[in-house]
Write a protein that holds these residues in place. Structure first.
Motif, PDB file in Angstrom:
ATOM      1  N   VAL A 170      10.795  -3.101   0.505  1.00 51.17           N
ATOM      2  CA  VAL A 170      10.348  -2.145   0.011  1.00 51.17           C
ATOM      3  C   VAL A 170       9.373  -2.943  -0.797  1.00 51.17           C
ATOM      4  CG1 VAL A 170       9.774  -1.238  -2.628  1.00 51.17           C
ATOM      5  CG2 VAL A 170      10.878  -0.125  -0.302  1.00 51.17           C
ATOM      6  N   TRP A 171       9.438  -4.281  -1.707  1.00 49.75           N
ATOM      7  CA  TRP A 171       9.059  -5.462  -2.365  1.00 49.75           C
ATOM      8  C   TRP A 171       7.980  -5.564  -0.680  1.00 49.75           C
ATOM      9  CZ3 TRP A 171       8.855 -10.619  -0.719  1.00 49.75           C
ATOM     10  CH2 TRP A 171       8.249 -11.399  -1.588  1.00 49.75           C
ATOM     11  N   MET A 172       7.758  -6.942   0.065  1.00 52.52           N
ATOM     12  CA  MET A 172       7.237  -7.015   0.990  1.00 52.52           C
ATOM     13  C   MET A 172       6.084  -5.745   1.610  1.00 52.52           C
ATOM     14  SD  MET A 172       8.068  -9.042   4.827  1.00 52.52           S
ATOM     15  CE  MET A 172       7.763  -9.206   5.969  1.00 52.52           C
ATOM     16  N   HIS A 173       6.294  -4.849   1.548  1.00 53.22           N
ATOM     17  CA  HIS A 173       5.113  -2.890   1.811  1.00 53.22           C
ATOM     18  C   HIS A 173       4.802  -3.048   0.512  1.00 53.22           C
ATOM     19  CE1 HIS A 173       3.810   1.014   1.571  1.00 53.22           C
ATOM     20  NE2 HIS A 173       3.726   0.572   3.402  1.00 53.22           N
ATOM     21  N   GLU A 174       5.150  -3.510  -0.339  1.00 48.92           N
ATOM     22  CA  GLU A 174       4.050  -3.144  -1.509  1.00 48.92           C
ATOM     23  C   GLU A 174       3.191  -4.561  -1.539  1.00 48.92           C
ATOM     24  OE1 GLU A 174       3.951  -0.595  -3.252  1.00 48.92           O
ATOM     25  OE2 GLU A 174       4.641   0.124  -1.895  1.00 48.92           O
ATOM     26  N   PRO A 193      10.558  -8.141  15.268  1.00 47.99           N
ATOM     27  CA  PRO A 193       9.986  -9.023  15.163  1.00 47.99           C
ATOM     28  C   PRO A 193      10.359 -10.401  15.420  1.00 47.99           C
ATOM     29  CG  PRO A 193      10.921  -8.325  12.110  1.00 47.99           C
ATOM     30  CD  PRO A 193      11.210  -7.600  13.779  1.00 47.99           C
ATOM     31  N   LYS A 194       9.893 -11.197  15.906  1.00 49.65           N
ATOM     32  CA  LYS A 194      10.492 -12.208  16.470  1.00 49.65           C
ATOM     33  C   LYS A 194      10.877 -13.705  15.246  1.00 49.65           C
ATOM     34  CE  LYS A 194       9.003 -12.637  21.442  1.00 49.65           C
ATOM     35  NZ  LYS A 194       7.644 -11.223  20.050  1.00 49.65           N
ATOM     36  N   ASP A 206       1.026 -10.143  12.581  1.00 49.37           N
ATOM     37  CA  ASP A 206       0.720  -9.129  11.837  1.00 49.37           C
ATOM     38  C   ASP A 206       1.047  -7.451  12.482  1.00 49.37           C
ATOM     39  OD1 ASP A 206      -2.009  -7.937  10.366  1.00 49.37           O
ATOM     40  OD2 ASP A 206      -2.326  -7.604  12.506  1.00 49.37           O
ATOM     41  N   ASP A 207       1.402  -7.391  13.864  1.00 48.46           N
ATOM     42  CA  ASP A 207       1.991  -6.520  14.390  1.00 48.46           C
ATOM     43  C   ASP A 207       3.343  -6.244  13.774  1.00 48.46           C
ATOM     44  OD1 ASP A 207       0.235  -5.737  16.384  1.00 48.46           O
ATOM     45  OD2 ASP A 207       1.861  -6.701  17.880  1.00 48.46           O
ATOM     46  N   ASP A 208       3.914  -6.918  12.969  1.00 47.68           N
ATOM     47  CA  ASP A 208       5.302  -6.695  12.816  1.00 47.68           C
ATOM     48  C   ASP A 208       4.915  -6.308  10.988  1.00 47.68           C
ATOM     49  OD1 ASP A 208       6.141  -8.393  14.393  1.00 47.68           O
ATOM     50  OD2 ASP A 208       6.163 -10.043  13.173  1.00 47.68           O
ATOM     51  N   LEU A 237       6.240  -1.757   9.583  1.00 52.25           N
ATOM     52  CA  LEU A 237       6.415  -1.187   8.521  1.00 52.25           C
ATOM     53  C   LEU A 237       5.717  -1.062   6.949  1.00 52.25           C
ATOM     54  CD1 LEU A 237       8.908  -2.495   6.191  1.00 52.25           C
ATOM     55  CD2 LEU A 237       7.079  -4.728   5.627  1.00 52.25           C
ATOM     56  N   MET A 238       6.347   0.475   7.318  1.00 55.04           N
ATOM     57  CA  MET A 238       6.082   1.591   6.816  1.00 55.04           C
ATOM     58  C   MET A 238       6.363   2.544   5.331  1.00 55.04           C
ATOM     59  SD  MET A 238       3.318   5.357   7.831  1.00 55.04           S
ATOM     60  CE  MET A 238       2.282   3.627   9.165  1.00 55.04           C
ATOM     61  N   PHE A 239       6.114   2.959   4.352  1.00 58.02           N
ATOM     62  CA  PHE A 239       7.114   3.900   3.713  1.00 58.02           C
ATOM     63  C   PHE A 239       6.006   4.570   3.250  1.00 58.02           C
ATOM     64  CE2 PHE A 239       9.741  -0.140   3.098  1.00 58.02           C
ATOM     65  CZ  PHE A 239      10.560   0.417   2.406  1.00 58.02           C
ATOM     66  N   CYS A 240       6.469   5.987   3.806  1.00 60.86           N
ATOM     67  CA  CYS A 240       5.202   7.519   3.285  1.00 60.86           C
ATOM     68  C   CYS A 240       6.247   7.946   2.508  1.00 60.86           C
ATOM     69  CB  CYS A 240       4.346   7.468   4.595  1.00 60.86           C
ATOM     70  SG  CYS A 240       5.823   8.271   5.851  1.00 60.86           S
TER      71      CYS A 240
END
Length: 798
Positions: free
Chosen positions: A503-507, A552-553, A558-560, A564-567
């Protein structure tokens, strides 16, 4: 001219009699024509020959009788400390602003010292009738006088320094007071007293600085500002809203105390500091809550690039009553404090002046201004001005020294790391407690704050604004948006503490990464994020992505991040829409198509969209902003990249109404204002989630952006509603305010403030702009709220 004839534009000639002369008093001859200069006799008053000593002499004459015995002692303190400190500040320190040339700057600072001394020396005044003054024992009086003088010297003369200079000033000042100043400050021109032995110097414990202490009058000795913060002050009530939480720190204590002392003694105060350090919040809280309601009223004015002098005068005049002929003021028995935010934003006119500021200066210099209808002079009484501004630069202009000289200038420095950690950690821990997380999550809170701070500091240092990336300005609001995003989640949706890191990384990606424009910046940011994961959380990328279908590797690409999506719209049938991790981004496509079909079946303008991954990402970004109270978004992309249609879809999913203006040939400023009124009434009065979608193709006049700037910054447009409309609005929200226990005294001002607060909570402004050309860059410069108050989403090429 020599023949003393005044020729007017109308062709009329007025002859002046022999006894009449004209005198001009100007700052410089920058805009005078040679013809004017050659016909005037010149007298140049040089400040070097005047200095601040006459001011000190006349001030010493005004001391109350109880202070007269200390007159000589005060003169010695001035002569010994002030010249050395002034000299040192000029040579070694960096100030946030300076008032004109060196000599006038020094005069202003010494003046500020005297005003602060007056504001803290109430105990030496003669008591008014019925007032009980506390008696200071004779032997302690000298301690009081010296302590108040030193305190006033630190905050009056050295209060304008930035944080780096404050640390070096602390070391210098302690040596000076101990009688061992470093060379060449042991013999300074203009000092007229030898070093004294101080009875009570500021204590020197650990790494505390002279800025960390205040003179505690109850105990009669120096004490740390932080000593006055109690356990109860640190407690946040369970129903608090994120935007209204103030965590007490040394900054809140000292700035509030200084402001209170100066305002209660009607001394004008000016706060200078970078955006996001809480200048406006502290002042508003102090004026609305901290002052006695019986004696004080407050007025808030926001300046921006387009503000005119007439607007300013109308805003202030409309709040004042007529006392008697030619004299206006607040209601009888009250005083009014006027807070001007973003004081240095107005643009310069042809001759380099800022009209709104010249108007306020007229009040400072002459105590009033001219009535625009009757052209008669109007005296204004019982007012105090408080200003706040960012340091000059960008869209902010330097202010004329003739206005600044009236103020006590206090610099708001950037928060130090300890304060930042304390503020956000307090909020995060409060929320983890309230939401009932167990200890495996709580131990992560410190790492989350430190990692966010690492990202914030690195971004400020490495992602610098350039003409093509003028939106690369970061401030503390971005920091708080990351934390605010984490607070959207629910305990039930986590399976383990590693997801808390996800979550932290997504924000972090939503706040910082989404505004980046080229792949070079993006890969730099991802590399930094990966370092933060290892440094603060000691986990690899693959652990954070444990529940995500896309693996991810070892590197972070960018693709990784796109996977990563929160909704909160993954499950349309859910009773509680919770903000949670999407395990497989591709599986969400059918759900989105279903939403789109529903939208098309009820909408009058169906949209024919292909919802591929790119579109879904942007919908989720917009709906994240809509989920936050006071969330606003700035979507930047070229026309046709889907900014508006995706916002409409996100609004439909969030069950909010999307409002747009219809621009036609006849659309005027009046229509615009009416549209804004109806949007605010819906958001603040009916308390319905409302999205105001505004594209840069609809800007017929730049003044539209002026109003949007106000909406973003303060939640309202000044002087928008007439008084009868205001009364109507207040009646509409009265019952809601009563239910929330916010009715207060039931006055129009209180209820309207409640209405504005509700409007800010329910209204989301979504701006769609195109980065092509210069317009975008200029707008961001002139209206800083477009960046400061919005989450930016840059639409890249598909």
């Amino acid at each position: 001219d020599d023949n003393k004839k005044l020729c007017l534009m109308s062709g009329e000639i007025i002859a002046m009699s022999t006894v009449m002369t004209m005198m001009f008093e100007v700052q410089d001859l920058a805009v005078a024509s040679p013809a004017t200069v050659s016909r005037c006799g010149m007298v140049y008053l040089e400040p070097q020959s005047m200095t601040w000593k006459p001011l000190m002499e006349s001030w010493l004459n005004t001391l109350p009788p109880k202070l007269q015995p200390f007159r000589e002692h005060l003169t010695n303190l001035f002569g010994w400390l002030v010249p050395a400190v002034n000299r040192w500040i000029f040579k070694e320190a960096k100030s946030m602003v300076s008032v004109g040339i060196l000599d006038t700057d020094e005069i202003t600072r010494v003046n500020a010292l005297m005003k602060l001394f007056d504001a803290h020396a109430d105990e030496f005044l003669e008591p008014e009738e019925g007032e009980v003054m506390r008696e200071i024992p004779e032997k302690e009086k000298i301690v009081w006088v010296e302590s108040i003088f030193i305190f006033s010297l630190v905050w009056g003369v050295a209060g304008v320094l930035d944080s780096a200079s404050r640390a070096t000033f602390n070391a210098f000042f302690r040596k000076l007071c101990a009688g061992h100043p470093p060379k060449p400050y042991d013999k300074v021109d203009g000092s007229f007293a030898s070093p004294l032995k101080l009875t009570a110097m500021i204590p020197d414990q650990g790494d505390t600085s002279v800025y960390d202490y205040t003179f505690n009058k109850a105990k009669g000795r120096w004490a740390l500002w932080t000593d006055s913060i109690t356990r109860d002050d640190m407690r946040i009530p369970d129903n608090a809203e994120f935007a209204n939480i103030i965590v007490p720190t040394i900054d809140t204590e000292r700035y509030s105390a200084l402001l209170e002392a100066l305002v209660l003694h009607s001394k004008p105060t000016l706060f200078v500091g970078p955006t996001g350090t809480g200048k406006s919040v502290y002042v508003q809280q102090k004026l609305l809550v901290g002052l006695d309601r019986e004696k004080w009223t407050a007025l808030f004015v926001n300046f921006s690039a387009q503000t005119s002098a007439n607007q300013t005068q109308d805003i202030i005049d409309s709040k004042l009553d007529k006392r008697r002929k030619g004299v206006h003021g607040p209601p009888m028995g009250k005083k009014m404090s006027i807070f001007v935010d973003d004081l240095n934003m107005p643009v310069l006119e042809k001759y380099g002046a800022q009209p709104p500021i010249e108007l306020l200066r007229q009040w400072m210099d002459h105590g009033g201004w001219y009535d625009l209808k009757e052209n008669s002079f109007r005296q204004l009484v019982d007012l105090t001005f408080i200003g706040a501004m960012g340091p000059p630069g960008g869209g902010r202009n330097p202010i004329t020294p003739r206005y600044m000289r009236h103020f006590n200038i206090i610099a708001f420095t950037e928060f130090d790391d300890a304060s930042m950690v304390r503020i956000f950690q307090t909020i995060l821990d409060w929320w983890l407690d309230k939401a009932g997380f167990d200890s495996s999550f709580r131990t992560k809170s410190g790492s989350v704050i430190n990692a966010t701070m690492g990202a914030y500091k690195e971004s400020v240092k490495n992602l610098l604004p350039t003409p093509t990336k003028s939106h690369y300005t970061f401030n503390l609001r971005d920091f708080s948006r990351v934390i605010q995003g984490i607070l959207l989640t629910r305990k039930e949706d986590f399976t383990g503490p590693n997801e808390f890191i996800a979550v932290w990384m997504h924000e972090l990606m939503r706040v910082f990464y989404d505004r980046l424009t080229d792949s070079q910046d993006q890969s730099w940011f991802l590399g930094m994020t990966k370092d933060l994961l290892t440094k603060h959380f000691e986990v690899s990328v693959s652990k954070v992505f444990a529940r995500v279908a896309h693996k991810p590797k070892d590197t972070l690409e960018d693709d990784d991040v796109r996977n990563l999506m929160f909704c909160d719209f993954e499950d349309p049938k859910a009773k509680v829409k919770s903000y949670k991790l999407v395990e497989d981004v591709n599986a969400i496509q059918p759900t989105m198509n279903a939403y789109l079909e529903e939208y098309n079946s009820v909408s009058s303008k169906p949209m024919n969209l292909v919802l591929f991954l790119f579109a879904i990402e942007h919908v989720s970004r917009v709906s994240r902003v809509l989920k936050m109270p006071r969330g606003n978004a700035l979507l930047v992309g070229i026309g046709g990249s889907g900014r508006q249609s995706l916002t409409r879809l996100a609004g439909y999913i969030a069950d909010m109404e999307v409002k747009q203006i219809e621009v036609s040939k006849t659309y005027s400023m009046v229509d615009w204002r009416e549209d804004i009124k109806s949007i605010l009434r819906q958001a603040g009065g009916e308390r319905k989630g409302t999205i105001f979608l505004f594209a840069d193709t609809q800007i017929k006049e730049e003044a539209y952006l002026e109003d949007i700037n106000g909406l973003l910054n303060a939640g309202e447009v000044p002087n928008l509603f007439a008084s009868d409309e205001k009364a109507q609005i207040c009646e509409n929200v009265r019952s809601a305010a009563r239910d929330q226990g916010r009715e207060g005294d039931g006055s129009v001002a209180t209820l309207y403030a409640f209405f504005v607060e509700q409007a800010r909570k329910y209204l989301h402004v979504v701006l769609a702009m195109s980065p092509v050309g210069d317009a975008f860059r200029n707008r961001l410069r002139m209206f800083p709220s477009l960046v400061n108050c919005c989450t930016i989403d840059w639409f890249r090429a598909w």
